[in-house]
Scaffold this motif. Sequence first.
Motif, mmCIF file in Angstrom:
data_model
loop_
_atom_site.group_PDB
_atom_site.id
_atom_site.type_symbol
_atom_site.label_atom_id
_atom_site.label_comp_id
_atom_site.label_asym_id
_atom_site.label_seq_id
_atom_site.Cartn_x
_atom_site.Cartn_y
_atom_site.Cartn_z
ATOM 1 N N LYS A 33 0.835 -1.203 0.000
ATOM 2 C CA LYS A 33 0.000 0.000 0.000
ATOM 3 C C LYS A 33 0.867 1.250 0.000
ATOM 4 N N ALA A 34 0.502 2.211 -0.825
ATOM 5 C CA ALA A 34 1.263 3.452 -0.946
ATOM 6 C C ALA A 34 0.559 4.583 -0.210
ATOM 7 N N LEU A 35 1.368 5.456 0.381
ATOM 8 C CA LEU A 35 0.888 6.693 0.995
ATOM 9 C C LEU A 35 1.576 7.832 0.263
ATOM 10 N N ILE A 36 0.824 8.581 -0.528
ATOM 11 C CA ILE A 36 1.412 9.626 -1.347
ATOM 12 C C ILE A 36 0.831 10.990 -0.973
ATOM 13 N N GLY A 37 1.433 12.017 -1.506
ATOM 14 C CA GLY A 37 0.984 13.374 -1.262
ATOM 15 C C GLY A 37 2.117 14.340 -1.539
ATOM 16 N N PRO A 38 1.795 15.612 -1.739
ATOM 17 C CA PRO A 38 2.841 16.609 -2.019
ATOM 18 C C PRO A 38 3.736 16.815 -0.803
ATOM 19 N N ASN A 39 4.864 17.492 -1.002
ATOM 20 C CA ASN A 39 5.753 17.813 0.108
ATOM 21 C C ASN A 39 4.992 18.568 1.189
ATOM 22 N N GLY A 40 5.212 18.181 2.450
ATOM 23 C CA GLY A 40 4.531 18.835 3.554
ATOM 24 C C GLY A 40 3.145 18.304 3.837
ATOM 25 N N ALA A 41 2.748 17.224 3.161
ATOM 26 C CA ALA A 41 1.399 16.689 3.348
ATOM 27 C C ALA A 41 1.225 15.989 4.684
ATOM 28 N N GLY A 42 2.334 15.536 5.297
ATOM 29 C CA GLY A 42 2.248 14.849 6.581
ATOM 30 C C GLY A 42 2.646 13.393 6.535
ATOM 31 N N LYS A 43 3.222 12.952 5.419
ATOM 32 C CA LYS A 43 3.552 11.535 5.254
ATOM 33 C C LYS A 43 4.602 11.072 6.265
ATOM 34 N N SER A 44 5.708 11.791 6.343
ATOM 35 C CA SER A 44 6.775 11.381 7.260
ATOM 36 C C SER A 44 6.339 11.506 8.716
ATOM 37 N N THR A 45 5.552 12.533 9.022
ATOM 38 C CA THR A 45 5.019 12.673 10.384
ATOM 39 C C THR A 45 4.158 11.473 10.737
ATOM 40 N N CYS A 46 3.337 11.061 9.804
ATOM 41 C CA CYS A 46 2.495 9.887 10.014
ATOM 42 C C CYS A 46 3.344 8.643 10.246
ATOM 43 N N PHE A 47 4.349 8.436 9.409
ATOM 44 C CA PHE A 47 5.246 7.290 9.562
ATOM 45 C C PHE A 47 5.933 7.306 10.933
ATOM 46 N N ASN A 48 6.390 8.478 11.357
ATOM 47 C CA ASN A 48 7.096 8.581 12.627
ATOM 48 C C ASN A 48 6.190 8.260 13.812
ATOM 49 N N MET A 49 4.901 8.527 13.690
ATOM 50 C CA MET A 49 3.970 8.147 14.751
ATOM 51 C C MET A 49 3.704 6.648 14.740
ATOM 52 N N LEU A 50 3.636 6.063 13.563
ATOM 53 C CA LEU A 50 3.412 4.620 13.470
ATOM 54 C C LEU A 50 4.565 3.846 14.092
ATOM 55 N N MET A 51 5.787 4.351 13.916
ATOM 56 C CA MET A 51 6.980 3.635 14.366
ATOM 57 C C MET A 51 7.445 4.064 15.755
ATOM 58 N N GLY A 52 6.768 5.056 16.352
ATOM 59 C CA GLY A 52 7.098 5.439 17.708
ATOM 60 C C GLY A 52 8.111 6.554 17.851
ATOM 61 N N GLN A 53 8.609 7.104 16.728
ATOM 62 C CA GLN A 53 9.547 8.222 16.837
ATOM 63 C C GLN A 53 8.845 9.493 17.320
ATOM 64 N N LEU A 54 7.546 9.602 17.046
ATOM 65 C CA LEU A 54 6.732 10.717 17.505
ATOM 66 C C LEU A 54 5.517 10.185 18.262
#
Length: 256
Positions: A33-54
Amino acid sequence: MSEILRVETLKKSYDGFLAVNGVSFSVAKGELKALIGPNGAGKSTCFNMLMGQLKPTEGEVFFEGERITGHKPRDIWRRGVGRTFQITGTYQSMTVIENVQMALMSHHRKIFSFGSRAWKLYREEAFEFLETVSMQDQADRPCSILAYGDLKRLELAIALCHRPRLLLMDEPTAGMAPSARVELMQLVADIVRDQGVSVLFTEHDMDVVFAHSHHIMVLNRGELIADGDATAVRNNPQVQEVYLGGGTLFKEESHA
């Protein structure tokens, strides 16, 4: 297919700014499954919450039915969630197979087993992981002289050493030549098919996304605006507006 990951109304706020705003989705077992969006859309923030970094401001994350919201990254990793990053993090002074052996020593809790015999540990198992990513012929090469695409393959082998049931891949083809991008994502698709690993990845290369994803999610300004198969996402008016100002995202015949 049963779900392996479930995300419920996930939010992340910075001084009142919502980087991720009420995002909910699931990933099925054996799904790419892909999670896409323009720069600043929140993709990396979302990933960091899933993995516990945030830590999320609000919302819940469940892995295989168990709540993992706010758990430490290592605890989440131990449960069976792996991750690769935009920038590779291999040990440049070591050989290809030594990097994989290090990952296996960590997995088997032998990370402090250094000494004259350390580099004999798990060598055969490490070679099998290199075969999975078609790098067995480069096993004894120093990482410092590898092409960038090969470093990405090695990073994938390292991530697989923990035998994750869910793999989060953040921009897996960033910085790679077009042909190498296709090869890497075909390799990931083969692993999903053959090993049943679930993969959630972010990506800016739309050719890669539409050619390989089972389903696609689109984030814009922290909100999920689409979640469906390639045809549904390609024809979604909001997605077309975000990417091309209302134009057609891709021609149907251009993608399998």
